[in-house]
Design a protein around this motif. Structure first.
Motif, PDB file in Angstrom:
ATOM      1  N   MET A  41       0.708  -1.009  -0.034  1.00  0.00           N
ATOM      2  CA  MET A  41       0.038  -0.028  -0.099  1.00  0.00           C
ATOM      3  C   MET A  41       1.009   1.148  -0.003  1.00  0.00           C
ATOM      4  N   GLY A  42       0.481   2.197  -0.744  1.00  0.00           N
ATOM      5  CA  GLY A  42       1.144   3.313  -0.884  1.00  0.00           C
ATOM      6  C   GLY A  42       2.233   3.597  -2.119  1.00  0.00           C
ATOM      7  N   CYS A  43       2.535   2.161  -2.661  1.00  0.00           N
ATOM      8  CA  CYS A  43       3.491   2.317  -3.798  1.00  0.00           C
ATOM      9  C   CYS A  43       3.053   3.005  -4.994  1.00  0.00           C
ATOM     10  N   GLY A  44       1.775   3.504  -5.056  1.00  0.00           N
ATOM     11  CA  GLY A  44       1.279   4.157  -6.351  1.00  0.00           C
ATOM     12  C   GLY A  44       0.569   3.229  -7.215  1.00  0.00           C
ATOM     13  N   LYS A  45      -0.014   1.875  -6.990  1.00  0.00           N
ATOM     14  CA  LYS A  45      -0.676   1.272  -7.829  1.00  0.00           C
ATOM     15  C   LYS A  45      -1.955   2.037  -8.440  1.00  0.00           C
ATOM     16  N   ALA A 140       6.082   7.548   4.581  1.00  0.00           N
ATOM     17  CA  ALA A 140       5.901   9.169   4.445  1.00  0.00           C
ATOM     18  C   ALA A 140       4.604   9.597   3.400  1.00  0.00           C
ATOM     19  N   ARG A 141       4.293   8.488   2.497  1.00  0.00           N
ATOM     20  CA  ARG A 141       3.194   8.754   1.801  1.00  0.00           C
ATOM     21  C   ARG A 141       1.887   8.582   2.461  1.00  0.00           C
ATOM     22  N   LEU A 142       2.142   7.498   3.371  1.00  0.00           N
ATOM     23  CA  LEU A 142       0.654   7.108   3.956  1.00  0.00           C
ATOM     24  C   LEU A 142       0.388   7.778   5.164  1.00  0.00           C
ATOM     25  N   GLY A 147      -7.514   5.890   4.710  1.00  0.00           N
ATOM     26  CA  GLY A 147      -8.271   4.704   4.004  1.00  0.00           C
ATOM     27  C   GLY A 147      -7.629   3.412   3.975  1.00  0.00           C
ATOM     28  N   ARG A 148      -6.592   3.333   5.101  1.00  0.00           N
ATOM     29  CA  ARG A 148      -5.991   2.092   4.958  1.00  0.00           C
ATOM     30  C   ARG A 148      -6.300   1.231   6.434  1.00  0.00           C
ATOM     31  N   PRO A 149      -7.161   0.573   6.376  1.00  0.00           N
ATOM     32  CA  PRO A 149      -7.862  -0.037   7.756  1.00  0.00           C
ATOM     33  C   PRO A 149      -6.574  -0.880   8.314  1.00  0.00           C
ATOM     34  N   GLU A 183      12.220   7.491  -5.954  1.00  0.00           N
ATOM     35  CA  GLU A 183      11.475   8.853  -5.603  1.00  0.00           C
ATOM     36  C   GLU A 183      11.097   9.328  -7.253  1.00  0.00           C
ATOM     37  N   ARG A 184      10.956   8.248  -8.194  1.00  0.00           N
ATOM     38  CA  ARG A 184      10.710   8.498  -9.322  1.00  0.00           C
ATOM     39  C   ARG A 184       9.065   9.134  -9.683  1.00  0.00           C
ATOM     40  N   SER A 185       8.901  10.136 -10.674  1.00  0.00           N
ATOM     41  CA  SER A 185       7.601  10.595 -10.787  1.00  0.00           C
ATOM     42  C   SER A 185       6.630   9.483 -11.559  1.00  0.00           C
ATOM     43  N   ARG A 186       5.414   9.924 -11.611  1.00  0.00           N
ATOM     44  CA  ARG A 186       4.305   8.939 -12.156  1.00  0.00           C
ATOM     45  C   ARG A 186       4.630   8.736 -13.613  1.00  0.00           C
ATOM     46  N   GLU A 187       4.962  10.021 -14.172  1.00  0.00           N
ATOM     47  CA  GLU A 187       5.300  10.053 -15.598  1.00  0.00           C
ATOM     48  C   GLU A 187       6.254   8.912 -16.089  1.00  0.00           C
TER      49      GLU A 187
HETATM   50  N1  LIG Z   1       5.182   8.478  -8.453  1.00  0.00           N
HETATM   51  C1  LIG Z   1       4.572   9.045  -7.219  1.00  0.00           C
HETATM   52  N2  LIG Z   1       5.324  10.162  -7.071  1.00  0.00           N
HETATM   53  C2  LIG Z   1       4.568  10.881  -5.925  1.00  0.00           C
HETATM   54  N3  LIG Z   1       3.430  10.666  -5.158  1.00  0.00           N
HETATM   55  C3  LIG Z   1       2.807   9.345  -5.508  1.00  0.00           C
HETATM   56  C4  LIG Z   1       3.511   8.685  -6.620  1.00  0.00           C
HETATM   57  N4  LIG Z   1       2.591   7.341  -6.465  1.00  0.00           N
HETATM   58  C5  LIG Z   1       1.606   7.758  -5.984  1.00  0.00           C
HETATM   59  N5  LIG Z   1       1.873   8.757  -5.016  1.00  0.00           N
HETATM   60  C6  LIG Z   1       1.000   9.329  -3.921  1.00  0.00           C
HETATM   61  O1  LIG Z   1       1.243   8.135  -2.905  1.00  0.00           O
HETATM   62  C7  LIG Z   1       0.018   7.844  -2.270  1.00  0.00           C
HETATM   63  C8  LIG Z   1      -0.625   6.442  -2.509  1.00  0.00           C
HETATM   64  O2  LIG Z   1      -0.794   6.499  -3.867  1.00  0.00           O
HETATM   65  P1  LIG Z   1      -1.895   5.139  -4.513  1.00  0.00           P
HETATM   66  O3  LIG Z   1      -1.565   5.155  -5.674  1.00  0.00           O
HETATM   67  O4  LIG Z   1      -2.937   5.305  -3.733  1.00  0.00           O
HETATM   68  O5  LIG Z   1      -1.047   3.982  -3.746  1.00  0.00           O
HETATM   69  P2  LIG Z   1      -1.605   2.349  -3.722  1.00  0.00           P
HETATM   70  O6  LIG Z   1      -2.821   2.309  -4.796  1.00  0.00           O
HETATM   71  O7  LIG Z   1      -0.484   1.458  -4.304  1.00  0.00           O
HETATM   72  O8  LIG Z   1      -1.718   1.995  -2.224  1.00  0.00           O
HETATM   73  C9  LIG Z   1      -1.325   8.871  -2.990  1.00  0.00           C
HETATM   74  O9  LIG Z   1      -1.181  10.094  -2.192  1.00  0.00           O
HETATM   75  C10 LIG Z   1      -0.441   9.279  -4.366  1.00  0.00           C
HETATM   76  O10 LIG Z   1      -0.826  10.573  -4.984  1.00  0.00           O
END
Ligand SMILES: Nc1ncnc2c1ncn2[C@@H]1O[C@H](COP(=O)(O)OP(=O)(O)O)[C@@H](O)[C@H]1O
Ligand SMILES: O=C(O)C1=C[C@@H](OP(=O)(O)O)[C@@H](O)[C@H](O)C1
Ligand SMILES: [Mg+2]
Length: 205
Positions: A41-45, A140-142, A147-149, A183-187
């Motif tokens: 969780m939090g990896c950006g899926k 840090a992201r979470l 929303g993560r029970p 720390e890579r961007s979404r793009e």
């Molecule tokens: N590549 C990224 N760069 C910066 N922030 C990101 C990136 N990918 C995800 N995030 C942020 O991290 C948090 C978790 O992303 P999320 O897509 O919900 O993860 P998951 O579905 O794996 O739990 C969100 O706030 C999202 O905006």
């Protein structure tokens, strides 16, 4: 492990994946392989799944969203009211439904790939990407996520994430491709994943 048994012992019905699959040909030219994102969780899926859906034009499936819609409540409410085992069963059912639908981008939940039955199906019917992330980044992201029970009652989120990762990492490592998200961007990540998917499925980006 009880949760794992639950999904497998109940012999959740399998829709006719192969026939549906033969009919769906995705834009990458492959016959119906889903692009599957797994990881903690939090990896950006979910975020990357939406981006990849826009990039590719393929349908977007977010397993948590599907479960939440089917059950008419948030994932947190579902955990609270019905418990994790119930959620795992619904997650497994939703997965089987997705795999019978036209091929697309599939964002799993953090636990989906830790169950053998789910894993077998995903490896068979998708190209599976593990988004590898250090615990510090996840934490840090979470930090503000409500929303993560599985984190809700934790007094030490870092520790909880570390334990979960320790248990799940051997499973995540079975993915077809591992991508370090650092720390890579979404793009940047999205492009890399899409190119790799196209190469592996013999299609064009
Ligand atoms: N590549 C990224 N760069 C910066 N922030 C990101 C990136 N990918 C995800 N995030 C942020 O991290 C948090 C978790 O992303 P999320 O897509 O919900 O993860 P998951 O579905 O794996 O739990 C969100 O706030 C999202 O905006
Ligand atoms: O790690 C897990 O077991 C879970 C992760 C969540 O999805 P995300 O990975 O999208 O946060 C969601 O499926 C549920 O809260 C359980
Ligand atoms: Mg998600």
């Amino acid at each position: 492990m009880m949760a794992r048994k639950l999904g497998e012992e109940r012999g959740l019905s399998r829709p006719p994946i192969d026939s549906a699959r033969e009919k769906s040909r995705n834009r990458a030219g492959s016959v119906g392989r889903h692009l599957v994102l797994v990881g903690m969780m939090g990896c950006g899926k979910s975020l990357l799944g939406r981006w990849l859906g826009r990039r590719s034009g393929l349908p977007i499936y977010d397993l948590d969203r599907i479960v939440s819609q089917r059950e008419h409540r948030s994932i947190s409410a579902l955990f609270e009211e019905k418990g994790e085992l119930y959620f795992r069963q619904k997650e497994a059912e939703a997965l089987r439904w997705v795999l019978s639908a036209p091929a697309g981008i599939l964002s799993t939940g953090g636990g989906t790939f830790a169950f053998a039955g789910n894993r077998r199906l995903l490896l068979e019917h998708g190209v599976v990407f593990y988004l590898e992330a250090p615990v510090d980044l996840l934490e840090a992201r979470l930090r503000k996520s409500r929303g993560r029970p599985l984190l809700a009652s934790s007094s030490d989120r870092r520790q909880t994430l570390q334990e979960l990762l320790g248990r799940r990492e051997p499973f995540y490592r079975l993915a077809h491709v591992t991508i370090s998200i650092a720390e890579r961007s979404r793009e940047e990540l999205g492009e890399r994943i899409w190119q790799t998917f196209c190469e592996r499925t013999g299609g064009e980006a």
